[in-house]
Design an enzyme around this catalytic site. Structure first.
Site, PDB file in Angstrom:
ATOM      1  N   ALA A 109       0.744  -1.361   0.088  1.00  0.00           N
ATOM      2  CA  ALA A 109       0.051   0.139  -0.007  1.00  0.00           C
ATOM      3  C   ALA A 109       0.729   1.203  -0.092  1.00  0.00           C
ATOM      4  O   ALA A 109       0.438   2.395  -0.681  1.00  0.00           O
ATOM      5  CB  ALA A 109      -0.838   0.041   1.349  1.00  0.00           C
ATOM      6  N   LYS A 110       1.852   1.187   0.530  1.00  0.00           N
ATOM      7  CA  LYS A 110       3.140   2.225   0.529  1.00  0.00           C
ATOM      8  C   LYS A 110       2.150   3.555   1.270  1.00  0.00           C
ATOM      9  O   LYS A 110       2.409   4.804   0.667  1.00  0.00           O
ATOM     10  CB  LYS A 110       3.443   2.633  -0.759  1.00  0.00           C
ATOM     11  CG  LYS A 110       4.412   1.541  -1.600  1.00  0.00           C
ATOM     12  CD  LYS A 110       5.118   1.929  -2.836  1.00  0.00           C
ATOM     13  CE  LYS A 110       5.896   0.759  -3.377  1.00  0.00           C
ATOM     14  NZ  LYS A 110       4.958  -0.360  -4.003  1.00  0.00           N
ATOM     15  N   ARG A 111       1.654   3.315   2.282  1.00  0.00           N
ATOM     16  CA  ARG A 111       1.040   4.526   3.029  1.00  0.00           C
ATOM     17  C   ARG A 111       2.230   5.369   3.888  1.00  0.00           C
ATOM     18  O   ARG A 111       2.962   4.774   4.273  1.00  0.00           O
ATOM     19  CB  ARG A 111       0.089   4.095   3.769  1.00  0.00           C
ATOM     20  CG  ARG A 111      -1.283   3.370   3.125  1.00  0.00           C
ATOM     21  CD  ARG A 111      -1.704   4.203   2.093  1.00  0.00           C
ATOM     22  NE  ARG A 111      -3.133   3.771   1.517  1.00  0.00           N
ATOM     23  CZ  ARG A 111      -3.209   3.247   0.221  1.00  0.00           C
ATOM     24  NH1 ARG A 111      -2.309   3.352  -0.578  1.00  0.00           N
ATOM     25  NH2 ARG A 111      -4.492   2.739  -0.030  1.00  0.00           N
TER      26      ARG A 111
END
Length: 289
Positions: A109-111
């Site tokens: 998700a690379k949040r």
């Protein structure tokens, strides 16, 4: 600022954390993470529609093929989000299928954000009651590693894991991640790794901590990982050119922590489930002791 629900989570039943479970899975199945990336060209190649229904069927076949044999499976969240609620429903089904099969998952998700917003992301991907919960999630530290504390707290509370982007293989990132801090030879990427190592040393004991990093396997000068004591996810293997030798060099001395990430080279073997599974088994054999 409102108090996050993550900070109020009750710890789950004590047991091996994500890092130790991943090490065990890698020893049994080979240290390989397989991506589920329903890219439009792959959907077409598999004879599926470029829509939520196509993504759902693509993912169903991947779960059937990968769950019995892969140490770690990584759905790429962006390819689900592009179809809105129907795409996210397909992602929920995919993560649920991996959980039911007993296969470790990481939501790519690379949040990354601050305060209560970061706490919301932590709840979404790591909360015990979230339909999107995975065993681990990828996070971006470039609002500051400290801003990820709600996710670190969730990992401590739930036994889940985190992969923090440290040194990625895309050329656009190298100027930022390779920037040397004033008065020091230490790069930004190394600072990220060091901050994760400090948390592993403080919050986890045993074979491996639950805070890992992402380091591109194609990098000529990766950060030093000797003190991390957490898993290292290494994209760039296979179609992007890196192989077992590069992976072993980057995680020298702690091979059990290095997890090669292969997506395209395996997914292009579809759409038949048995061919996908054979591709995983063949590739995983390259990442065994």
């Amino acid at each position: 600022m409102p108090q996050s629900t993550t900070s109020q989570q009750q710890p789950v039943t004590p047991g091996p954390g994500f890092g130790e479970r991943l090490v065990a899975a890698g020893q049994e199945r080979g240290r390989l993470c397989v991506g589920i990336d329903p890219h439009p060209y792959l959907l077409k190649q598999w004879g599926l529609g470029v829509d939520a229904a196509g993504v759902r069927e693509f993912s169903r076949r991947c779960v059937e093929a990968f769950a019995p044999v892969a140490a770690l499976v990584k759905p790429q969240v962006a390819f689900y989000e592009r179809f809105g609620s129907a795409g996210l429903a397909a992602l929920e089904e995919t993560l649920s299928g991996l959980r039911e099969a007993g296969c470790l998952s990481v939501a790519d998700a690379k949040r990354g954000d601050i305060g209560s917003t970061m706490a919301g992301y932590a709840d979404a991907w790591m909360g015990e009651d979230s339909p999107l919960r995975a065993d681990a999630v990828t996070l971006s530290p470039y609002l500051g590693v400290g801003a990820l504390e709600p996710a670190f707290a969730a990992a401590r509370a739930t036994g889940r894991g985190i992969f923090v982007l440290a040194a990625t293989s895309n050329p656009e990132a190298r100027r930022l991640q390779g920037f040397q801090e004033p008065g020091s030879s230490r790069t930004v990427a190394q600072s990220v790794v060091n901050a994760c190592a400090e948390r592993n040393a403080t919050d986890w004991s045993g074979q491996a901590g639950d805070i890992g990093v992402v380091v591109g396997a194609t990098l000529d000068t990766p950060p030093e990982l000797g003190q991390l004591n957490g898993p290292v996810l290494l994209p760039g293997v296979g179609a992007q050119g890196a192989g077992p030798e590069q992976v072993r060099a980057i995680v020298a001395g702690r091979a059990e922590l290095g997890i090669a990430n292969v997506s395209r080279a395996i997914l292009e073997r579809g759409p038949k489930v048995d061919e996908l599974r054979k591709a995983v088994e063949f590739t995983a054999a390259e990442f065994r002791d």
